[in-house]
Design a protein around this motif. Sequence first.
Motif, PDB file in Angstrom:
ATOM      1  N   PHE A 162     -61.524  39.014 -19.973  1.00  0.00           N
ATOM      2  CA  PHE A 162     -60.460  40.110 -20.647  1.00  0.00           C
ATOM      3  C   PHE A 162     -60.091  41.138 -19.796  1.00  0.00           C
ATOM      4  N   VAL A 163     -58.776  41.464 -19.910  1.00  0.00           N
ATOM      5  CA  VAL A 163     -58.179  42.410 -19.158  1.00  0.00           C
ATOM      6  C   VAL A 163     -58.193  43.747 -20.023  1.00  0.00           C
ATOM      7  N   ASN A 164     -58.496  44.815 -19.535  1.00  0.00           N
ATOM      8  CA  ASN A 164     -58.584  46.042 -20.564  1.00  0.00           C
ATOM      9  C   ASN A 164     -57.635  47.205 -19.821  1.00  0.00           C
ATOM     10  N   ILE A 165     -56.530  47.542 -20.096  1.00  0.00           N
ATOM     11  CA  ILE A 165     -56.033  48.510 -19.483  1.00  0.00           C
ATOM     12  C   ILE A 165     -55.840  49.938 -20.273  1.00  0.00           C
ATOM     13  N   GLY A 166     -56.637  50.852 -19.724  1.00  0.00           N
ATOM     14  CA  GLY A 166     -56.735  52.243 -20.319  1.00  0.00           C
ATOM     15  C   GLY A 166     -56.257  52.988 -19.318  1.00  0.00           C
ATOM     16  N   GLY A 167     -56.601  54.328 -19.195  1.00  0.00           N
ATOM     17  CA  GLY A 167     -56.336  54.908 -18.035  1.00  0.00           C
ATOM     18  C   GLY A 167     -56.592  54.226 -16.604  1.00  0.00           C
ATOM     19  N   ILE A 168     -57.776  53.643 -16.686  1.00  0.00           N
ATOM     20  CA  ILE A 168     -58.248  52.732 -15.676  1.00  0.00           C
ATOM     21  C   ILE A 168     -58.366  51.443 -16.091  1.00  0.00           C
ATOM     22  N   SER A 169     -57.760  50.562 -15.248  1.00  0.00           N
ATOM     23  CA  SER A 169     -57.781  49.102 -15.862  1.00  0.00           C
ATOM     24  C   SER A 169     -59.164  48.358 -15.412  1.00  0.00           C
ATOM     25  N   ASN A 170     -59.736  47.484 -16.403  1.00  0.00           N
ATOM     26  CA  ASN A 170     -61.057  46.757 -15.948  1.00  0.00           C
ATOM     27  C   ASN A 170     -61.102  45.463 -16.320  1.00  0.00           C
TER      28      ASN A 170
ATOM     29  N   PRO B 113     -55.578  51.255 -11.021  1.00  0.00           N
ATOM     30  CA  PRO B 113     -54.833  51.994 -12.010  1.00  0.00           C
ATOM     31  C   PRO B 113     -54.383  51.347 -13.225  1.00  0.00           C
ATOM     32  N   GLY B 114     -54.658  52.181 -14.350  1.00  0.00           N
ATOM     33  CA  GLY B 114     -53.899  51.449 -15.632  1.00  0.00           C
ATOM     34  C   GLY B 114     -52.913  52.384 -15.984  1.00  0.00           C
ATOM     35  N   ASN B 115     -52.837  53.256 -16.889  1.00  0.00           N
ATOM     36  CA  ASN B 115     -52.015  53.952 -17.373  1.00  0.00           C
ATOM     37  C   ASN B 115     -51.860  55.628 -16.963  1.00  0.00           C
ATOM     38  N   THR B 116     -52.969  55.900 -16.111  1.00  0.00           N
ATOM     39  CA  THR B 116     -53.223  57.215 -15.480  1.00  0.00           C
ATOM     40  C   THR B 116     -51.726  57.614 -14.484  1.00  0.00           C
TER      41      THR B 116
ATOM     42  N   THR C 145     -61.130  55.441  -8.956  1.00  0.00           N
ATOM     43  CA  THR C 145     -61.787  56.068  -9.957  1.00  0.00           C
ATOM     44  C   THR C 145     -60.773  56.822 -10.540  1.00  0.00           C
ATOM     45  N   ALA C 146     -61.086  57.539 -11.755  1.00  0.00           N
ATOM     46  CA  ALA C 146     -60.122  58.565 -12.059  1.00  0.00           C
ATOM     47  C   ALA C 146     -59.820  59.904 -11.202  1.00  0.00           C
ATOM     48  N   ALA C 147     -60.903  60.307 -10.541  1.00  0.00           N
ATOM     49  CA  ALA C 147     -60.674  61.415  -9.576  1.00  0.00           C
ATOM     50  C   ALA C 147     -59.690  60.941  -8.443  1.00  0.00           C
ATOM     51  N   ILE C 148     -59.792  59.749  -7.888  1.00  0.00           N
ATOM     52  CA  ILE C 148     -58.967  59.153  -6.818  1.00  0.00           C
ATOM     53  C   ILE C 148     -57.631  59.145  -7.238  1.00  0.00           C
ATOM     54  N   LEU C 149     -57.374  58.551  -8.614  1.00  0.00           N
ATOM     55  CA  LEU C 149     -55.926  58.299  -9.220  1.00  0.00           C
ATOM     56  C   LEU C 149     -55.283  59.507  -9.401  1.00  0.00           C
ATOM     57  N   ARG C 150     -56.084  60.597  -9.685  1.00  0.00           N
ATOM     58  CA  ARG C 150     -55.504  62.020  -9.915  1.00  0.00           C
ATOM     59  C   ARG C 150     -55.033  62.553  -8.849  1.00  0.00           C
ATOM     60  N   ARG C 151     -56.052  62.299  -7.445  1.00  0.00           N
ATOM     61  CA  ARG C 151     -55.266  62.953  -6.232  1.00  0.00           C
ATOM     62  C   ARG C 151     -54.268  62.360  -5.790  1.00  0.00           C
ATOM     63  N   PHE C 152     -54.150  60.829  -6.059  1.00  0.00           N
ATOM     64  CA  PHE C 152     -52.984  59.977  -5.492  1.00  0.00           C
ATOM     65  C   PHE C 152     -51.687  60.613  -6.298  1.00  0.00           C
TER      66      PHE C 152
END
Length: 301
Positions: free
Chosen positions: A174-182, A199-202, A251-258
């Motif tokens: 399964f591929v789940n694409i939210g803010g972060i993909s898993n 990264p997902g939709n973030t 992680t969400a924190a890394i993506l926000r900084r990016f």
Amino acid sequence: MDVIRTAIGLMSGTSMDGIDVALIRTDGRGFIERGPFMGVPYDADFRGQLKRALELSRPLSERSQRPAELRDIELELTLRHAIAVTAFVERFGLSADAVDILGFHGQTVLHRPDEGLTIQIGDGQELAKRTGISVVYDMRANDMVHGGQGAPLVPAYHAALAGKFQQAGQAVCFVNIGGISNLTFIGTDGRISAFDSGPGNTLIDQWVEMQTGKTYDPGGEIVGAARSWPAWRNAICKARSSAAMFAVRWTAAILRRFGRRRRVLKTAPGRWRMSPPPRSSNPPVSCPRPQRSISSVAAGG
């Protein structure tokens, strides 16, 4: 058959755009009957409060720590979830007595799996008191206690969905694409392996908000008018770049900084452009598969 229970799930994710509310009937293992769902958007002011909560949480070192301002935001978040549950029940002609459990994720404000620390604000006891329904909450922290990294949590649901594949002796991913993909892989033996894949939709949501003031691209309006840049695609998919990307623990924190560090160019209102890609005569290349280990999901109890 195990007891079938009615549950309402509540999710406020990385995008911080609102509350998702969904009802299912399940035995917690292999039987799933999906019911109604709805979304309750956050207003801009409260989204600002949630962003403030991220800043307030950075110096925290204990899951239970709640500085005064963060506690106020947590209470407001909980009240909004209680209102969402009430609206959901009324909209679909349900009663609180007909719901066995609420799954309350809360809002992640800090996630440091290598340190065994994850913080989701949201008061489960307060939500239970205001709705009259029992609440399961703080699930990510419990996963860490049992050896997991607190994310992703969705593989337990994927495992229940995979029943027919298991019966046919098939593996499924399964591929789940939210803010972060898993990704969740379930083998023919039923073993579950899962990990956050990147990264997902973030980043897309951040870009859209910076450019338009909207929290996302409704109906794919922006992307539908876009064109593909093969040189950028090829550069991203080159083995060296891909290896580096997959080696990062997103992680969400890394993506926000990016997102904050990327320079995005804006032209006239309603029109967007990004720096053009470098010219390249290289032929398209296939993205290699990630060469990293997949960590097993630990039961959260």
